[in-house]
Design an enzyme around this catalytic site. Sequence first.
Site, PDB file in Angstrom:
ATOM      1  N   LYS A  13       0.839  -1.216   0.000  1.00 18.48           N
ATOM      2  CA  LYS A  13       0.000   0.000   0.000  1.00 18.48           C
ATOM      3  C   LYS A  13       0.871   1.262   0.000  1.00 18.48           C
ATOM      4  O   LYS A  13       0.672   2.180  -0.788  1.00 18.48           O
ATOM      5  CB  LYS A  13      -0.928   0.015   1.243  1.00 18.48           C
ATOM      6  CG  LYS A  13      -1.801  -1.233   1.371  1.00 18.48           C
ATOM      7  CD  LYS A  13      -2.691  -1.179   2.597  1.00 18.48           C
ATOM      8  CE  LYS A  13      -1.958  -1.211   3.930  1.00 18.48           C
ATOM      9  NZ  LYS A  13      -1.258  -2.477   4.231  1.00 18.48           N
ATOM     10  N   ARG A  88      -9.805   0.723   8.611  1.00 18.52           N
ATOM     11  CA  ARG A  88      -9.399  -0.636   8.965  1.00 18.52           C
ATOM     12  C   ARG A  88     -10.488  -1.361   9.740  1.00 18.52           C
ATOM     13  O   ARG A  88     -10.311  -2.523  10.092  1.00 18.52           O
ATOM     14  CB  ARG A  88      -8.164  -0.543   9.858  1.00 18.52           C
ATOM     15  CG  ARG A  88      -6.857  -0.894   9.170  1.00 18.52           C
ATOM     16  CD  ARG A  88      -5.776  -0.614  10.181  1.00 18.52           C
ATOM     17  NE  ARG A  88      -4.597  -1.378   9.984  1.00 18.52           N
ATOM     18  CZ  ARG A  88      -3.520  -0.919   9.364  1.00 18.52           C
ATOM     19  NH1 ARG A  88      -3.505   0.277   8.843  1.00 18.52           N
ATOM     20  NH2 ARG A  88      -2.442  -1.675   9.283  1.00 18.52           N
ATOM     21  N   ARG A 127      12.065  -5.105   4.956  1.00 19.29           N
ATOM     22  CA  ARG A 127      11.773  -3.691   4.662  1.00 19.29           C
ATOM     23  C   ARG A 127      12.681  -2.728   5.428  1.00 19.29           C
ATOM     24  O   ARG A 127      12.987  -2.928   6.602  1.00 19.29           O
ATOM     25  CB  ARG A 127      10.324  -3.385   5.018  1.00 19.29           C
ATOM     26  CG  ARG A 127      10.016  -1.895   4.962  1.00 19.29           C
ATOM     27  CD  ARG A 127       8.550  -1.591   5.037  1.00 19.29           C
ATOM     28  NE  ARG A 127       7.868  -2.187   6.163  1.00 19.29           N
ATOM     29  CZ  ARG A 127       6.543  -2.184   6.296  1.00 19.29           C
ATOM     30  NH1 ARG A 127       5.787  -1.653   5.361  1.00 19.29           N
ATOM     31  NH2 ARG A 127       5.991  -2.733   7.342  1.00 19.29           N
ATOM     32  N   ARG A 161      11.168  -0.775  11.147  1.00 22.96           N
ATOM     33  CA  ARG A 161      10.083  -0.554  12.097  1.00 22.96           C
ATOM     34  C   ARG A 161      10.094  -1.580  13.221  1.00 22.96           C
ATOM     35  O   ARG A 161      10.389  -2.753  13.001  1.00 22.96           O
ATOM     36  CB  ARG A 161       8.732  -0.626  11.361  1.00 22.96           C
ATOM     37  CG  ARG A 161       8.392   0.669  10.673  1.00 22.96           C
ATOM     38  CD  ARG A 161       7.245   0.581   9.715  1.00 22.96           C
ATOM     39  NE  ARG A 161       6.108  -0.207  10.137  1.00 22.96           N
ATOM     40  CZ  ARG A 161       5.001  -0.339   9.409  1.00 22.96           C
ATOM     41  NH1 ARG A 161       4.908   0.276   8.247  1.00 22.96           N
ATOM     42  NH2 ARG A 161       4.003  -1.072   9.827  1.00 22.96           N
ATOM     43  N   ARG A 172      -0.690  -8.778  13.472  1.00 25.97           N
ATOM     44  CA  ARG A 172      -1.198  -7.805  12.492  1.00 25.97           C
ATOM     45  C   ARG A 172      -2.071  -8.499  11.445  1.00 25.97           C
ATOM     46  O   ARG A 172      -3.094  -7.969  11.021  1.00 25.97           O
ATOM     47  CB  ARG A 172      -0.036  -7.074  11.828  1.00 25.97           C
ATOM     48  CG  ARG A 172       0.598  -6.040  12.743  1.00 25.97           C
ATOM     49  CD  ARG A 172       2.020  -5.713  12.349  1.00 25.97           C
ATOM     50  NE  ARG A 172       2.151  -4.984  11.111  1.00 25.97           N
ATOM     51  CZ  ARG A 172       3.301  -4.801  10.457  1.00 25.97           C
ATOM     52  NH1 ARG A 172       4.414  -5.310  10.969  1.00 25.97           N
ATOM     53  NH2 ARG A 172       3.342  -4.115   9.348  1.00 25.97           N
TER      54      ARG A 172
HETATM   55  P1  AP5 Z   1       4.908  -1.587   1.817  1.00 27.01           P
HETATM   56  O1  AP5 Z   1       4.529  -0.795   0.617  1.00 27.01           O
HETATM   57  O2  AP5 Z   1       5.649  -0.906   2.904  1.00 27.01           O
HETATM   58  O3  AP5 Z   1       3.605  -2.361   2.386  1.00 27.01           O
HETATM   59  P2  AP5 Z   1       2.351  -1.827   3.160  1.00 27.01           P
HETATM   60  O4  AP5 Z   1       1.150  -2.504   2.594  1.00 27.01           O
HETATM   61  O5  AP5 Z   1       2.329  -0.330   3.179  1.00 27.01           O
HETATM   62  O6  AP5 Z   1       2.676  -2.454   4.565  1.00 27.01           O
HETATM   63  P3  AP5 Z   1       2.599  -1.865   6.031  1.00 27.01           P
HETATM   64  O7  AP5 Z   1       3.355  -2.835   6.898  1.00 27.01           O
HETATM   65  O8  AP5 Z   1       3.030  -0.437   6.065  1.00 27.01           O
HETATM   66  O9  AP5 Z   1       1.087  -2.008   6.304  1.00 27.01           O
HETATM   67  P4  AP5 Z   1       0.442  -2.022   7.654  1.00 27.01           P
HETATM   68  O10 AP5 Z   1      -0.962  -1.865   7.216  1.00 27.01           O
HETATM   69  O11 AP5 Z   1       0.728  -3.174   8.528  1.00 27.01           O
HETATM   70  O12 AP5 Z   1       1.155  -0.813   8.417  1.00 27.01           O
HETATM   71  P5  AP5 Z   1       0.639   0.599   8.874  1.00 27.01           P
HETATM   72  O13 AP5 Z   1       1.810   1.491   8.934  1.00 27.01           O
HETATM   73  O14 AP5 Z   1      -0.564   1.007   8.122  1.00 27.01           O
HETATM   74  O15 AP5 Z   1       5.727  -2.863   1.302  1.00 27.01           O
HETATM   75  C1  AP5 Z   1       6.301  -3.782   2.223  1.00 27.01           C
HETATM   76  C2  AP5 Z   1       7.664  -4.264   1.673  1.00 27.01           C
HETATM   77  O16 AP5 Z   1       7.453  -5.004   0.475  1.00 27.01           O
HETATM   78  C3  AP5 Z   1       8.606  -3.117   1.301  1.00 27.01           C
HETATM   79  O17 AP5 Z   1       9.920  -3.461   1.659  1.00 27.01           O
HETATM   80  C4  AP5 Z   1       8.455  -2.975  -0.227  1.00 27.01           C
HETATM   81  O18 AP5 Z   1       9.650  -2.515  -0.834  1.00 27.01           O
HETATM   82  C5  AP5 Z   1       8.127  -4.400  -0.626  1.00 27.01           C
HETATM   83  N1  AP5 Z   1       7.200  -4.458  -1.773  1.00 27.01           N
HETATM   84  C6  AP5 Z   1       6.098  -3.681  -1.944  1.00 27.01           C
HETATM   85  N2  AP5 Z   1       5.467  -4.024  -3.084  1.00 27.01           N
HETATM   86  C7  AP5 Z   1       6.185  -5.053  -3.632  1.00 27.01           C
HETATM   87  C8  AP5 Z   1       6.035  -5.843  -4.812  1.00 27.01           C
HETATM   88  N3  AP5 Z   1       5.014  -5.662  -5.664  1.00 27.01           N
HETATM   89  N4  AP5 Z   1       6.948  -6.808  -5.043  1.00 27.01           N
HETATM   90  C9  AP5 Z   1       7.979  -7.027  -4.189  1.00 27.01           C
HETATM   91  N5  AP5 Z   1       8.195  -6.299  -3.062  1.00 27.01           N
HETATM   92  C10 AP5 Z   1       7.301  -5.326  -2.783  1.00 27.01           C
HETATM   93  O19 AP5 Z   1       0.135   0.253  10.356  1.00 27.01           O
HETATM   94  C11 AP5 Z   1       1.047  -0.053  11.392  1.00 27.01           C
HETATM   95  C12 AP5 Z   1       0.268  -0.138  12.700  1.00 27.01           C
HETATM   96  O20 AP5 Z   1      -0.352   1.131  12.991  1.00 27.01           O
HETATM   97  C13 AP5 Z   1      -0.903  -1.146  12.725  1.00 27.01           C
HETATM   98  O21 AP5 Z   1      -0.462  -2.445  13.027  1.00 27.01           O
HETATM   99  C14 AP5 Z   1      -1.782  -0.529  13.822  1.00 27.01           C
HETATM  100  O22 AP5 Z   1      -1.263  -0.803  15.117  1.00 27.01           O
HETATM  101  C15 AP5 Z   1      -1.639   0.964  13.583  1.00 27.01           C
HETATM  102  N6  AP5 Z   1      -2.650   1.498  12.651  1.00 27.01           N
HETATM  103  C16 AP5 Z   1      -2.412   2.070  11.435  1.00 27.01           C
HETATM  104  N7  AP5 Z   1      -3.550   2.462  10.856  1.00 27.01           N
HETATM  105  C17 AP5 Z   1      -4.547   2.117  11.718  1.00 27.01           C
HETATM  106  C18 AP5 Z   1      -5.974   2.248  11.661  1.00 27.01           C
HETATM  107  N8  AP5 Z   1      -6.578   2.789  10.582  1.00 27.01           N
HETATM  108  N9  AP5 Z   1      -6.697   1.790  12.705  1.00 27.01           N
HETATM  109  C19 AP5 Z   1      -6.092   1.255  13.798  1.00 27.01           C
HETATM  110  N10 AP5 Z   1      -4.740   1.096  13.909  1.00 27.01           N
HETATM  111  C20 AP5 Z   1      -3.984   1.530  12.870  1.00 27.01           C
END
Ligand code: AP5
Length: 214
Positions: A13, A88, A127, A161, A172
């Site tokens: 994402k 979410r 990552r 992270r 997660r």
């Molecule tokens: P990346 O693009 O970083 O993936 P992502 O989907 O953004 O993953 P996140 O881990 O950031 O998602 P998340 O939803 O767990 O985290 P968030 O910060 O929202 O890609 C990942 C890796 O793969 C990278 O190294 C990239 O280079 C590689 N890659 C990408 N695409 C690729 C491809 N096509 N092929 C090969 N490699 C690829 O949330 C973190 C925490 O915050 C949650 O656990 C929760 O505690 C809290 N939180 C956040 N939002 C909320 C909410 N709305 N409600 C409640 N809690 C929340």
Amino acid sequence: MNIILLGPPGAGKGTQARKLVDERAMVQLSTGDMLREARSSGTEMGRIVAEVMDKGHLVTDEIVIGLIREKLTTGMAKGGYIFDGFPRTLAQADALGVLLADLGQPLDHVIEMRVDDAALVARITGRSTCAGCGEVYHDVTRPVPADGKCANCGGTTFTRRADDNEDSLKTRLLAYYKQTSPLIGFYYAKGMLEGVDGLAEIDDVAASIAAILD
Ligand code: AP5
């Protein structure tokens, strides 16, 4: 144009949102990034948020809806918003619907990034992120350039992270399937859900998203 990128941790994402920001002058609203900013603020709220995030649980709806409300009510982005990691829960989806309606703004696309759980461990544990600009890298699929400088801003510090480990990822993923995946049915029933193969190469995923947006 306002869109949601929906998918489990590591689906890509953030990677795709950053491409859309560069290519379409859209604004990325990542609740994960906002919460990481809050956790480093040194406040009591930041401390609570850090504890919840490190374990891989969801932060309360009240906190994240408040963060999004604050962003949306301080002026709309011309190119539109990419909601990355929000909503979410069904409560968050309802709140977003109300917020956008109040602002007279549409929700144009909900794009589900479909991936295989097995690929996520490798993605998450490999990552790293540029501390200067947030550009996302991966040890294998998108390594930091050989000169050690971020391709986007030239920064030389890269961070990992605290929640990017196998234990936290399991929690997660459970949170995703239990609390977030009902949104797939929710937006499908509204006729808004579109899907892309998130396992494809980064540029191919971007092309699939572009085909939806155009
Ligand atoms: P990346 O693009 O970083 O993936 P992502 O989907 O953004 O993953 P996140 O881990 O950031 O998602 P998340 O939803 O767990 O985290 P968030 O910060 O929202 O890609 C990942 C890796 O793969 C990278 O190294 C990239 O280079 C590689 N890659 C990408 N695409 C690729 C491809 N096509 N092929 C090969 N490699 C690829 O949330 C973190 C925490 O915050 C949650 O656990 C929760 O505690 C809290 N939180 C956040 N939002 C909320 C909410 N709305 N409600 C409640 N809690 C929340």
